[in-house]
Design an enzyme around this catalytic site. Structure first.
Site, PDB file in Angstrom:
ATOM      1  N   SER A  33       6.732  -3.462   7.097  1.00 33.21           N
ATOM      2  CA  SER A  33       5.456  -3.017   7.536  1.00 33.21           C
ATOM      3  C   SER A  33       4.710  -4.555   8.315  1.00 33.21           C
ATOM      4  O   SER A  33       4.286  -4.167   9.429  1.00 33.21           O
ATOM      5  CB  SER A  33       4.264  -3.486   6.394  1.00 33.21           C
ATOM      6  OG  SER A  33       4.778  -2.591   5.399  1.00 33.21           O
ATOM      7  N   ARG A  37       3.340  -4.326  12.635  1.00 33.46           N
ATOM      8  CA  ARG A  37       2.051  -4.810  13.071  1.00 33.46           C
ATOM      9  C   ARG A  37       2.634  -6.203  14.244  1.00 33.46           C
ATOM     10  O   ARG A  37       1.207  -6.289  14.980  1.00 33.46           O
ATOM     11  CB  ARG A  37       0.942  -5.022  11.973  1.00 33.46           C
ATOM     12  CG  ARG A  37       0.502  -4.462  10.547  1.00 33.46           C
ATOM     13  CD  ARG A  37       0.432  -4.566   9.823  1.00 33.46           C
ATOM     14  NE  ARG A  37       0.641  -4.028   8.290  1.00 33.46           N
ATOM     15  CZ  ARG A  37       0.228  -2.906   8.097  1.00 33.46           C
ATOM     16  NH1 ARG A  37       1.714  -2.511   8.449  1.00 33.46           N
ATOM     17  NH2 ARG A  37       0.015  -1.390   7.071  1.00 33.46           N
ATOM     18  N   GLY A 105       5.997   7.109   9.168  1.00 36.02           N
ATOM     19  CA  GLY A 105       4.881   6.844   9.267  1.00 36.02           C
ATOM     20  C   GLY A 105       4.168   6.147   9.988  1.00 36.02           C
ATOM     21  O   GLY A 105       2.615   6.050  10.314  1.00 36.02           O
ATOM     22  N   ASP A 331       6.264   1.979  -2.599  1.00 34.02           N
ATOM     23  CA  ASP A 331       7.852   2.249  -1.738  1.00 34.02           C
ATOM     24  C   ASP A 331       9.142   1.952  -2.707  1.00 34.02           C
ATOM     25  O   ASP A 331      10.200   2.484  -2.833  1.00 34.02           O
ATOM     26  CB  ASP A 331       7.939   1.338  -0.469  1.00 34.02           C
ATOM     27  CG  ASP A 331       7.042   2.117   0.406  1.00 34.02           C
ATOM     28  OD1 ASP A 331       6.512   3.489   0.088  1.00 34.02           O
ATOM     29  OD2 ASP A 331       7.079   1.018   1.535  1.00 34.02           O
ATOM     30  N   ARG A 362       8.541  12.106  -2.949  1.00 37.28           N
ATOM     31  CA  ARG A 362      10.077  11.710  -3.057  1.00 37.28           C
ATOM     32  C   ARG A 362       9.719  12.110  -5.190  1.00 37.28           C
ATOM     33  O   ARG A 362      10.330  11.748  -5.808  1.00 37.28           O
ATOM     34  CB  ARG A 362       9.666  10.318  -3.225  1.00 37.28           C
ATOM     35  CG  ARG A 362      10.387   9.843  -1.793  1.00 37.28           C
ATOM     36  CD  ARG A 362      10.060   8.041  -2.065  1.00 37.28           C
ATOM     37  NE  ARG A 362      10.402   8.111  -0.399  1.00 37.28           N
ATOM     38  CZ  ARG A 362      10.033   6.953   0.179  1.00 37.28           C
ATOM     39  NH1 ARG A 362       9.233   5.851   0.385  1.00 37.28           N
ATOM     40  NH2 ARG A 362      10.895   6.975   1.427  1.00 37.28           N
ATOM     41  N   ARG A 406      15.210   5.772   1.327  1.00 35.01           N
ATOM     42  CA  ARG A 406      14.992   5.412   0.444  1.00 35.01           C
ATOM     43  C   ARG A 406      15.487   6.134  -0.926  1.00 35.01           C
ATOM     44  O   ARG A 406      15.985   5.312  -1.908  1.00 35.01           O
ATOM     45  CB  ARG A 406      13.304   5.288   0.156  1.00 35.01           C
ATOM     46  CG  ARG A 406      12.613   3.756   0.295  1.00 35.01           C
ATOM     47  CD  ARG A 406      12.216   3.501   0.205  1.00 35.01           C
ATOM     48  NE  ARG A 406      10.582   2.935   1.023  1.00 35.01           N
ATOM     49  CZ  ARG A 406      11.409   1.459   1.798  1.00 35.01           C
ATOM     50  NH1 ARG A 406      12.049   0.321   1.757  1.00 35.01           N
ATOM     51  NH2 ARG A 406      10.195   1.477   2.987  1.00 35.01           N
TER      52      ARG A 406
HETATM   53  C1  S3P Z   1       2.974   1.163   4.515  1.00 37.01           C
HETATM   54  C2  S3P Z   1       1.985   1.462   3.857  1.00 37.01           C
HETATM   55  C3  S3P Z   1       2.395   2.344   2.744  1.00 37.01           C
HETATM   56  C4  S3P Z   1       3.912   2.060   2.835  1.00 37.01           C
HETATM   57  C5  S3P Z   1       4.552   2.259   3.927  1.00 37.01           C
HETATM   58  C6  S3P Z   1       4.734   0.975   4.580  1.00 37.01           C
HETATM   59  C7  S3P Z   1       2.252   0.171   5.832  1.00 37.01           C
HETATM   60  O1  S3P Z   1       1.809   3.428   3.013  1.00 37.01           O
HETATM   61  O2  S3P Z   1       4.697   3.365   1.963  1.00 37.01           O
HETATM   62  O3  S3P Z   1       5.923   2.302   3.537  1.00 37.01           O
HETATM   63  O4  S3P Z   1       3.132  -0.495   6.289  1.00 37.01           O
HETATM   64  O5  S3P Z   1       1.474  -0.373   5.794  1.00 37.01           O
HETATM   65  P1  S3P Z   1       0.682   3.817   2.734  1.00 37.01           P
HETATM   66  O6  S3P Z   1      -0.798   2.958   2.636  1.00 37.01           O
HETATM   67  O7  S3P Z   1       0.388   5.352   3.279  1.00 37.01           O
HETATM   68  O8  S3P Z   1       0.857   4.148   1.002  1.00 37.01           O
END
Ligand code: S3P
Length: 452
Positions: A33, A37, A105, A331, A362, A406
Site C-alpha cells: 500500500s 502511494r 486493484g 487482507d 476469497r 494470498r
Molecule cells: C488497499 C486497501 C484494501 C486492501 C488492498 C490494499 C490499499 O482494499 O485489500 O490490498 O492499499 O488501499 P480496500 O480498501 O478496497 O478494502
C-alpha cells in the site's frame, strides 16, 4: 516467483510438514500500500522523491510503469531504492497506449483517482482477476468530480477515462469501508480547487493521509459519530518531493508469522514490520487466540510506526472476530483461517462481504480449500466459521488459487502443518506482493518445493 525457483507459470507447488521447527530472523518485502502511494504521490510532487524499501513486486512495478507512461519518471537505483521525478499536480501527460495494471486493484483505483482530474484520456486494463473486479465504487464518486468513463458491463475494466477539465471538489460518504476508494477521491481532490471531504463510517488504513501530509498537503482527520472519520483535503497544494522509507508489509509478515505459530517448536523474529494500528487487526485476533506474539523495539520510521515481531509456536484456541475489525485486517483472513484450522475450538469471522471482491472471491476460496483439506468450515452470508480440534488438519488436497497471491501463500503455510502435503495449482501470483516468499519460508526451515 522466477527469482525463487525459476519456474514457469503456472507453477504448481507442494508444502510438506518440515522435520524441524522454523527458526531465524528475517525481513519481509516493503509494504504494498505504501509503495503504491509513494510512487504516485512522488509523480505528483515537484522534485525528486527518494524511496527506500520499495516493494519490487509485480503490482508495484505495474504502477511504476503506468506513472512513467504518464510522463513522470520512476526508476530503481539499486538495493530496493528508487527515485521518482515528479511533474507536479496536474502535470501528467496523456499516455500513448493502454495502462495495464496487471493484478493490482490498488494501482488501478488510485491511479483512476489521479487521472480523474487531469484533462486527458486514458485506457485502463488489467489481468483476468482485475478485469472481474468492480470499478463502480470509484467510477461513481469520480464522475461527480467531473470525470467521464466508458466501462464494460458492471463497471469492469477495460475502461476509458476522460479526466475533468474543471474538477468540482466533493464531499463523499464511503458506501463500503475501502481505503482504495477513499484514496482515489482524495487523490482526485488534489487538483480540485476547494475542499474535498471523505467520510468513512469505519476507519480504514490511513497511509494516503499520512503521506499527503508528508509531501506538504493540508489533510485534517476528525472523528465522526459511530466510530468513523471525516477527512478533509485542501485542493491544489504544491506537493514537495520528500524521502520515503517503506516499512515491511504486515500483510506479508502474516504468512511466516502464522507458519511459526503452527509448526511446533518454532521461534522466529521478523524485523522492521509496519504496525500502523489500522493494519494490525490480525495481531489482536492472534492474542485472543492465545498466540505468543511480541512487538519489540517499537519505533517511528518516516511517519509510520514500525516494530520487530517475535513469534513462538503454541496451542491456539478459537475466537469470535467482530465485523468492526475487518477493515483493519481485510487482507489477513485467508491466513487467519489457516491459524483457525489449527486451533482448538470454533473461530467465527464476521463481516466478510468485501472478501468476495478481492483478487478472487476469497470467502469461497478459503472455505473450499479448507474443506478439501478436511477442515470443518461453514459460510453463512458474510460469516465464516472454522472448527479446529487443536491437532494438525488432514491436508492432502490440490488448491485452486485463482490468480490470488494470498490464497496461494495461505495454503502453502497450511501445508507446513497438515498430516499430508498441500499442493497449490499456481504459485506465480505470489510475485505480485511477495517476491522471495519461497526462499524466505524455506530459509526458516519450511518445506515447500516443486509439485511432484
Ligand atoms: C488497499 C486497501 C484494501 C486492501 C488492498 C490494499 C490499499 O482494499 O485489500 O490490498 O492499499 O488501499 P480496500 O480498501 O478496497 O478494502
Amino acid at each position: 516467483m522466477a527469482d525463487d525457483l525459476s519456474l514457469q507459470s503456472p507453477e504448481p507447488l507442494t508444502a510438506t510438514r518440515p522435520h524441524a521447527p522454523l527458526t531465524g530472523k528475517i525481513r519481509v518485502p516493503g509494504d504494498k500500500s505504501i509503495s503504491h502511494r509513494a510512487l504516485m504521490l512522488g509523480a505528483l510532487a515537484v522534485g525528486r522523491t527518494e524511496i527506500s524499501g520499495l516493494l519490487e513486486g509485480e503490482d508495484v512495478l505495474a504502477a511504476a510503469a503506468a506513472i512513467n507512461a504518464l510522463g513522470a519518471h520512476a526508476e530503481p537505483v539499486g538495493d530496493g531504492r528508487w527515485t521518482v521525478d515528479g511533474v507536479g499536480i496536474a502535470g501528467l501527460a496523456e499516455p500513448e497506449d493502454l495502462l495495464d495494471l496487471g493484478n493490482s486493484g490498488t494501482a488501478a483505483r488510485l491511479l483512476l483517482g489521479i487521472l480523474a482530474t487531469h484533462p486527458i484520456t486514458a485506457f485502463v486494463t488489467g489481468d483476468a482477476s482485475l478485469r472481474r473486479r468492480p470499478m463502480g465504487r470509484v467510477v461513481e464518486p469520480l464522475s461527480r468530480i467531473g470525470a467521464r468513463f466508458v466501462t464494460r458491463e458492471g463497471a469492469r475494466l477495460p475502461l476509458a477515462i476522460n479526466g475533468a477539465a474543471n474538477p468540482v471538489p466533493i464531499s463523499y460518504r464511503l458506501p463500503v469501508p475501502s481505503a482504495q476508494v477513499k484514496s482515489a477521491v482524495l487523490f482526485a481532490g488534489l487538483n480540485a480547487l476547494g475542499t474535498t471531504t471523505v467520510i468513512e463510517p469505519q476507519p480504514t488504513r490511513d497511509h494516503s493521509e499520512r503521506m499527503l501530509r508528508h509531501f506538504g498537503a493540508t489533510v485534517v482527520t476528525e472523528p465522526v459519530e459511530g466510530g468513523g472519520k471525516r477527512i478533509t483535503l485542501e485542493g491544489c497544494p504544491e506537493l514537495a518531493a520528500a524521502p520515503i522509507v517503506v516499512p515491511g508489509d504486515p500483510s506479508s509478515a502474516a504468512f511466516p508469522l502464522i507458519a511459526a505459530l503452527i509448526v511446533p517448536g518454532s521461534e522466529i523474529i521478523i524485523e522492521g514490520v509496519g504496525v500502523n494500528p489500522l493494519r494490525t487487526g490480525l495481531f489482536e485476533c492472534l492474542r485472543e487466540m492465545g498466540a505468543d506474539l511480541a512487538l519489540l523495539k517499537e519505533r517511528d520510521e518516516g511517519g509510520e510506526p514500525v516494530a520487530d515481531l517475535r513469534v513462538r509456536s503454541g496451542t491456539l484456541k478459537g475466537a469470535d472476530i467482530p465485523a468492526e475489525r475487518a477493515p483493519r485486517m481485510i487482507d489477513e483472513y485467508p491466513i487467519l483461517a489457516v491459524a483457525a484450522a489449527c486451533a482448538r475450538g470454533r473461530t467465527v469471522m464476521r463481516g466478510l462481504a468485501e472478501l468476495r471482491v478481492k483478487e478472487s472471491d476469497r470467502l469461497t476460496a478459503i472455505a473450499a480449500g479448507l474443506a478439501a483439506c478436511g477442515v470443518r468450515v461453514a459460510v453463512d452470508g458474510d460469516t465464516l466459521t472454522v472448527e479446529g480440534d487443536g491437532g494438525p488438519p488432514e491436508g492432502g488436497a490440490l488448491i485452486a488459487t485463482q490468480l490470488d497471491h494470498r490464497i496461494a501463500m495461505a495454503f502453502l503455510v497450511l501445508g507446513l502443518a497438515t498430516r499430508l502435503p498441500v499442493c497449490i495449482d499456481d504459485a506465480a501470483p505470489i510475485a505480485t506482493s511477495f517476491p522471495g516468499f519461497l526462499r524466505l519460508i524455506n530459509g526458516l526451515g519450511g518445506a515447500i518445493g516443486k509439485a511432484a
